[in-house]
Design a protein around this motif. Sequence first.
Motif, short mmCIF file in Angstrom:
data_model
loop_
_atom_site.label_atom_id
_atom_site.label_comp_id
_atom_site.label_asym_id
_atom_site.label_seq_id
_atom_site.Cartn_x
_atom_site.Cartn_y
_atom_site.Cartn_z
N LYS A 203 -10.55 -0.21 -16.70
CA LYS A 203 -10.17 -1.55 -17.19
C LYS A 203 -10.54 -2.59 -16.13
CE LYS A 203 -6.68 0.04 -20.35
NZ LYS A 203 -5.28 0.12 -20.73
N PRO A 204 -10.99 -3.76 -16.57
CA PRO A 204 -11.52 -4.76 -15.62
C PRO A 204 -10.49 -5.24 -14.60
CG PRO A 204 -11.53 -5.61 -17.88
CD PRO A 204 -11.13 -4.17 -17.97
N GLU A 205 -9.20 -5.17 -14.93
CA GLU A 205 -8.20 -5.68 -13.97
C GLU A 205 -7.91 -4.68 -12.84
OE1 GLU A 205 -7.85 -5.10 -17.22
OE2 GLU A 205 -5.84 -4.45 -17.77
N ALA A 206 -8.44 -3.46 -12.93
CA ALA A 206 -8.17 -2.45 -11.88
C ALA A 206 -8.82 -2.87 -10.56
CB ALA A 206 -8.71 -1.10 -12.33
N GLN A 207 -8.03 -2.94 -9.52
CA GLN A 207 -8.53 -3.32 -8.19
C GLN A 207 -8.38 -2.20 -7.16
OE1 GLN A 207 -10.16 -6.14 -7.37
NE2 GLN A 207 -10.06 -6.57 -9.56
N TRP A 208 -7.43 -1.32 -7.38
CA TRP A 208 -7.11 -0.30 -6.38
C TRP A 208 -6.95 1.07 -7.04
CZ3 TRP A 208 -6.80 -1.54 -1.18
CH2 TRP A 208 -6.76 -2.91 -0.88
N MET A 209 -7.28 2.10 -6.26
CA MET A 209 -7.12 3.47 -6.75
C MET A 209 -6.20 4.23 -5.79
SD MET A 209 -10.00 6.49 -7.12
CE MET A 209 -10.02 6.91 -5.37
N PHE A 272 -5.25 4.13 -11.23
CA PHE A 272 -5.84 2.80 -11.02
C PHE A 272 -4.82 1.72 -11.32
CE2 PHE A 272 -9.31 5.69 -11.28
CZ PHE A 272 -10.22 5.20 -10.37
N ALA A 273 -4.82 0.66 -10.48
CA ALA A 273 -3.82 -0.40 -10.64
C ALA A 273 -4.36 -1.72 -10.10
CB ALA A 273 -2.54 -0.01 -9.90
N VAL A 274 -3.55 -2.76 -10.23
CA VAL A 274 -3.94 -4.10 -9.78
C VAL A 274 -3.66 -4.28 -8.29
CG1 VAL A 274 -3.53 -6.58 -10.13
CG2 VAL A 274 -3.49 -5.04 -12.09
N GLU A 275 -2.56 -3.69 -7.82
CA GLU A 275 -2.13 -3.88 -6.42
C GLU A 275 -2.26 -2.57 -5.64
OE1 GLU A 275 -0.91 -6.70 -5.11
OE2 GLU A 275 -0.95 -7.84 -7.00
N PRO A 276 -2.40 -2.67 -4.31
CA PRO A 276 -2.35 -1.42 -3.52
C PRO A 276 -0.93 -0.85 -3.51
CG PRO A 276 -2.56 -3.33 -2.08
CD PRO A 276 -2.64 -3.84 -3.48
N TRP A 277 -0.81 0.43 -3.14
CA TRP A 277 0.49 1.10 -3.21
C TRP A 277 1.34 0.92 -1.96
CZ3 TRP A 277 -2.62 2.20 -7.09
CH2 TRP A 277 -2.09 2.72 -8.27
N TYR A 278 0.70 0.69 -0.82
CA TYR A 278 1.42 0.65 0.46
C TYR A 278 2.18 1.97 0.70
CZ TYR A 278 0.12 -4.22 0.46
OH TYR A 278 -0.62 -5.36 0.44
N CYS A 279 1.45 3.06 0.63
CA CYS A 279 2.02 4.38 0.91
C CYS A 279 2.38 4.49 2.39
CB CYS A 279 1.01 5.47 0.59
SG CYS A 279 0.51 5.47 -1.12
N LYS A 280 3.14 5.53 2.70
CA LYS A 280 3.56 5.74 4.09
C LYS A 280 2.36 5.75 5.05
CE LYS A 280 4.52 9.77 5.90
NZ LYS A 280 4.97 11.12 6.07
N GLU A 281 1.30 6.43 4.64
CA GLU A 281 0.16 6.60 5.55
C GLU A 281 -0.72 5.35 5.64
OE1 GLU A 281 0.11 9.22 7.39
OE2 GLU A 281 1.45 10.56 6.27
N GLU A 282 -0.35 4.28 4.92
CA GLU A 282 -1.12 3.04 5.10
C GLU A 282 -0.23 1.89 5.56
OE1 GLU A 282 -3.24 3.17 1.47
OE2 GLU A 282 -1.58 2.49 0.23
N THR A 283 1.02 2.24 5.91
CA THR A 283 1.93 1.22 6.45
C THR A 283 2.42 1.67 7.82
OG1 THR A 283 3.66 2.24 5.12
CG2 THR A 283 2.68 0.24 4.26
#
Length: 440
Positions: A203-209, A272-283
Amino acid sequence: MDNKKSQQDNVLGRRDFFSKVAAMSATALAGTSLLANESAGEGDPAIMHHTKWGQVWGDPVTTNLYGVPSPYEHNNTRRSTKLLASGNFRASIAVTPIHESEGIITPNGLFFSRSHGGTAHVDPNEYRLMIHGLVEKPIVLTLAQLKRYPSVTRTHFIECPANGGQEWRGPQFNSVQFAKGFMASAEWTGVYIKTILEDLGLKPEAQWMLAEGSDNSKMGRTVPVDKVMDDAMIVWGQNGEALRPEQGYPVRLLLPGWEGNLCVKWLRRLEFAVEPWYCKEETSKYTDLKPTGKAIQHFYANEVNSTVTSPSPEIPWTDLKEGDQVEIEGLAWSGMGTITTVDLSFDGGRNYVEAQIKGLVLPKSWTRWSYMFTIPKDFQVNGKQIILASRAIDDAGYIQPTIDEEIGIMGVEAVYHRNAVETWEVTKEGKVNHVQIRSI
Ligand SMILES: Nc1nc2c(c(=O)[nH]1)N[C@H]1C(S)=C(S)[C@@H](COP(=O)(O)O)O[C@H]1N2
Ligand SMILES: [Mo]
């Protein structure tokens, strides 16, 4: 994306030293041959007599249906240390013997391994991959179904962004394996995720995986869709066979050139989503703390880097004498493109000569380089102790920074993305030590 190191447009310091060392080597090469004067001659029993192994039957071909290295190569292994492990070694790292590596491919048994919850053992019959979120046709695939997509084979390194990250304040390991071996390289086979997405409809609104592992660590990382559509792969093949359990058997994510941490193993789910998830390993992890107290986030590509692998603390020059010819070798790599130039310094990075690039030169791949050198008297060049340093440049226009430049920007509290020029001193006995030279 915050590119922490600025581009430097000029290559410093090649001038006078270049001509001197080049002239020195040219004379040496013209005047002598490589090894023709070293012949052991008639007296060497090892060539005069029948070999022990030539007088008995060899092993039956059924001895090793899956081949193993010669027992004489028993020292060529991954290594680990308590310094790199927590508790019971399940959350630990085993590093690749890059000083022993040949060419630009790491054998599967020597591929470095970093697992936050131990090596998972996945039954391929029970393996499932779910692709969902902002896609037109969400899907759950078996391994056999996944492999029906058209496959591609690509050679890429995987590097933990913590490679060298113990050494911001100075060398911790007198070893090139521990200082630079949080990486390895393989020929990977799998499918481009963009191929799957053409089938499922993004879908075109998908920005993050989101990529999530099925192991005990449930490793989760978010990847920008631009990278996914560029060259992200789901891989099941490693150097001509199935992935090894340590590499995520049966399936892992491969993001060529980006932090190893993002290459999620034992892959279970892509969402796939619009925003990033901010998982533990990226915060809490995989962000770099700058001296201002702010942390760099969403910084993914491993920048241009290189190291000398031979000589090294593991492979010293102690058996060589003045006048001997020897090949200085190393690796260069960049997660942003293709290596264009590798320079070698004998004085810790003040002056450089250009090294020769050997073999295949591929994007986001290890690139092997070499320089033929004549051992000088007392291992000294221009009356000074040799301090070897290599510096690579890529076609994205980046050049490795000096340690002062890098610390100037990052301070010493960072862990990840260390790519400053490394220095290796050669003692007058030909031993090699890992050193850090500041303020040159
Ligand atoms: N599921 C899962 N994926 C993971 C990890 C993990 O612990 N679990 N470790 C990550 C880290 S930190 C790195 S550096 C790479 C290491 O890949 P390798 O073990 O194949 O060298 O895998 C990444 N993928
Ligand atoms: Mo890592």
